[in-house]
Design a protein around this motif. Structure first.
Motif, short mmCIF file in Angstrom:
data_model
loop_
_atom_site.label_atom_id
_atom_site.label_comp_id
_atom_site.label_asym_id
_atom_site.label_seq_id
_atom_site.Cartn_x
_atom_site.Cartn_y
_atom_site.Cartn_z
N LEU A 204 0.82 -1.22 0.00
CA LEU A 204 0.00 0.00 0.00
C LEU A 204 0.85 1.26 0.00
CD1 LEU A 204 -2.94 -0.94 2.40
CD2 LEU A 204 -2.57 -1.50 -0.02
N ALA A 205 2.01 1.20 0.63
CA ALA A 205 2.88 2.38 0.68
C ALA A 205 3.39 2.77 -0.70
CB ALA A 205 4.05 2.13 1.62
N ALA A 206 3.34 1.84 -1.67
CA ALA A 206 3.85 2.11 -3.01
C ALA A 206 2.77 2.57 -3.97
CB ALA A 206 4.53 0.86 -3.56
N TRP A 207 1.51 2.64 -3.52
CA TRP A 207 0.43 3.06 -4.43
C TRP A 207 0.62 4.50 -4.90
CZ3 TRP A 207 -5.19 1.03 -4.15
CH2 TRP A 207 -5.18 -0.37 -4.17
N GLY A 208 1.19 5.35 -4.06
CA GLY A 208 1.41 6.73 -4.45
C GLY A 208 2.33 6.83 -5.64
N LEU A 209 3.38 6.01 -5.66
CA LEU A 209 4.30 6.00 -6.79
C LEU A 209 3.62 5.41 -8.02
CD1 LEU A 209 7.18 6.46 -7.84
CD2 LEU A 209 7.76 4.14 -7.04
N ALA A 210 2.87 4.33 -7.84
CA ALA A 210 2.21 3.68 -8.97
C ALA A 210 1.17 4.58 -9.62
CB ALA A 210 1.56 2.37 -8.52
N LEU A 211 0.50 5.41 -8.80
CA LEU A 211 -0.56 6.28 -9.30
C LEU A 211 -0.10 7.72 -9.51
CD1 LEU A 211 -3.53 4.98 -7.10
CD2 LEU A 211 -3.01 4.38 -9.47
N HIS A 212 1.18 7.99 -9.27
CA HIS A 212 1.77 9.31 -9.51
C HIS A 212 1.25 10.41 -8.59
CE1 HIS A 212 3.34 7.45 -13.12
NE2 HIS A 212 2.11 7.20 -13.54
N ASP A 213 0.67 10.04 -7.45
CA ASP A 213 0.18 11.08 -6.54
C ASP A 213 0.00 10.44 -5.15
OD1 ASP A 213 -1.47 12.89 -5.03
OD2 ASP A 213 -1.94 13.91 -6.91
N ARG A 214 0.92 10.73 -4.26
CA ARG A 214 0.89 10.10 -2.93
C ARG A 214 -0.34 10.52 -2.13
NH1 ARG A 214 5.69 10.46 1.67
NH2 ARG A 214 4.60 9.23 3.26
N ASP A 215 -0.69 11.80 -2.18
CA ASP A 215 -1.83 12.29 -1.39
C ASP A 215 -3.14 11.66 -1.85
OD1 ASP A 215 -0.14 13.87 0.10
OD2 ASP A 215 -0.45 15.65 -1.13
N LEU A 216 -3.36 11.61 -3.16
CA LEU A 216 -4.59 11.01 -3.66
C LEU A 216 -4.60 9.50 -3.41
CD1 LEU A 216 -5.48 12.82 -7.01
CD2 LEU A 216 -6.79 12.78 -4.89
N ALA A 217 -3.44 8.86 -3.49
CA ALA A 217 -3.38 7.43 -3.20
C ALA A 217 -3.79 7.16 -1.76
CB ALA A 217 -1.98 6.89 -3.47
N GLU A 218 -3.33 8.01 -0.84
CA GLU A 218 -3.72 7.85 0.56
C GLU A 218 -5.22 8.09 0.75
OE1 GLU A 218 -1.33 10.24 3.09
OE2 GLU A 218 0.48 9.02 2.81
N ALA A 219 -5.75 9.06 0.01
CA ALA A 219 -7.20 9.33 0.10
C ALA A 219 -8.00 8.15 -0.44
CB ALA A 219 -7.53 10.60 -0.68
N ILE A 220 -7.51 7.52 -1.50
CA ILE A 220 -8.18 6.34 -2.05
C ILE A 220 -8.18 5.22 -1.04
CG2 ILE A 220 -7.91 4.49 -3.76
CD1 ILE A 220 -6.90 6.68 -5.72
N LEU A 221 -7.02 4.92 -0.46
CA LEU A 221 -6.91 3.82 0.50
C LEU A 221 -7.71 4.11 1.76
CD1 LEU A 221 -3.11 3.04 0.07
CD2 LEU A 221 -5.03 1.60 -0.62
N ASP A 222 -7.75 5.36 2.17
CA ASP A 222 -8.52 5.73 3.36
C ASP A 222 -9.99 5.39 3.18
OD1 ASP A 222 -8.67 7.21 5.98
OD2 ASP A 222 -10.01 8.47 4.79
N ARG A 223 -10.53 5.66 2.01
CA ARG A 223 -11.94 5.38 1.73
C ARG A 223 -12.20 3.88 1.56
NH1 ARG A 223 -10.83 10.36 0.71
NH2 ARG A 223 -12.43 12.00 0.51
#
Length: 288
Positions: A204-223
């Motif tokens: 999960l910590a690498a989703w920000g790199l895979a999706l090119h946006d760490r903040d939005l990746a965290e928002a996605i995972l949070d939901r």
């Protein structure tokens, strides 16, 4: 009294199974001395069962599964990092009624896509619709729609189905707008409590790199994880289980099996099933 056109009336009422089985059931009813009620109940039960099966087949085609797998097909003796009992709440109607979500994470061949499809198929059996897509395909479709000014209409393809499976998050390179587009899908489904099933080979910590946006990746995972769960699958690939690993001949050579000089297990120890997910930033992941 004029003879009733039974076949014509059944055809008019769109009861094809009753039409097909009526002569056979009539003979059986006379032989077994069935009551009128039992005879009628048998015919109606056959019609209901046929319609249910037809609905399932139609829903499976709409779901666009790359292949069909069931939970009964999954080999829990080979993939021991997850147990059937712990998936129970994802196999009942509460998956949809409670808007639960799931992230299946692990190396290639450990059964992530199989489980995602099996859970979605069970939802179809429970009376719901489902849709399967890869993350790359969904993002590409939405990107094209955005360029054409058709994003709102195309988003509905992914936000409306009661169950959505998003396969292979992080497997393929996606465009710079990937996080924004995926967030719009996830947020809309989150607001309407519609479940999402993700498969990924990335921690999960690498989703920000895979999706090119760490903040939005965290928002996605949070939901996703607010009403969801992370399951980590470990071990050897099921696809290559038939291949025997070559064992070193230690009788002639004292050299160690591993490059580092340490003998390693053929199959790593499985991780435990994560029952209560933490915040996206607090997950720890085993070294691949």
């Amino acid at each position: 009294m004029h003879a009733l056109d039974l076949d014509g009336m059944l055809k008019r009422l769109h009861l094809p199974t009753v039409r097909r089985l009526y002569p056979e059931c009539e003979v059986r009813a006379e032989t077994d001395d069935q009551s009128y009620r039992d005879f009628l109940a048998t015919l109606i039960a056959e019609e209901v069962a046929h319609r249910a099966q037809t609905r399932i087949e139609r829903s499976v085609r709409k779901a666009r599964f790359p292949f069909l797998r069931t939970i009964e097909d999954f080999d829990f003796t080979f993939q021991t990092s997850v147990r059937l009992q712990l998936l129970g709440s994802y196999l009942g109607p509460e998956l949809v009624s409670e808007g639960r979500s799931l992230i299946l994470c692990g190396p290639t061949g450990t059964g992530k896509t199989h489980l995602g499809i099996a859970i979605a198929y069970r939802a179809i059996q429970n009376g719901y619709e489902a849709l399967f897509t890869s993350a790359a395909e969904m993002i590409e479709t939405l990107s094209v729609a955005a360029r054409r000014g058709e994003l709102a209409r195309t988003l509905a393809l992914y936000t409306h189905p009661p169950v959505l499976v998003i396969d292979e998050v992080g497997y393929l390179t996606v465009g710079g707008a990937a996080a924004n587009l995926m967030f719009q899908v996830v947020n809309e489904r989150y607001l309407h409590r519609r479940p999402m099933l993700f498969t990924t080979n990335k921690p999960l910590a690498a989703w920000g790199l895979a999706l090119h946006d760490r903040d939005l990746a965290e928002a996605i995972l949070d939901r996703v994880l607010e009403r969801g769960r992370l399951v980590e699958l470990r071990g050897a690939s099921y696809r290559t289980r038939h291949l025997k690993r070559a064992e070193p001949d230690r009788s002639h050579s004292p050299s160690p099996a591993g490059i580092s000089g340490n003998h390693r297990q053929d199959i790593p120890e499985p991780t435990t099933f994560v029952d209560q997910p933490q915040s996206p930033g607090s997950f720890t992941h085993p070294t691949s």
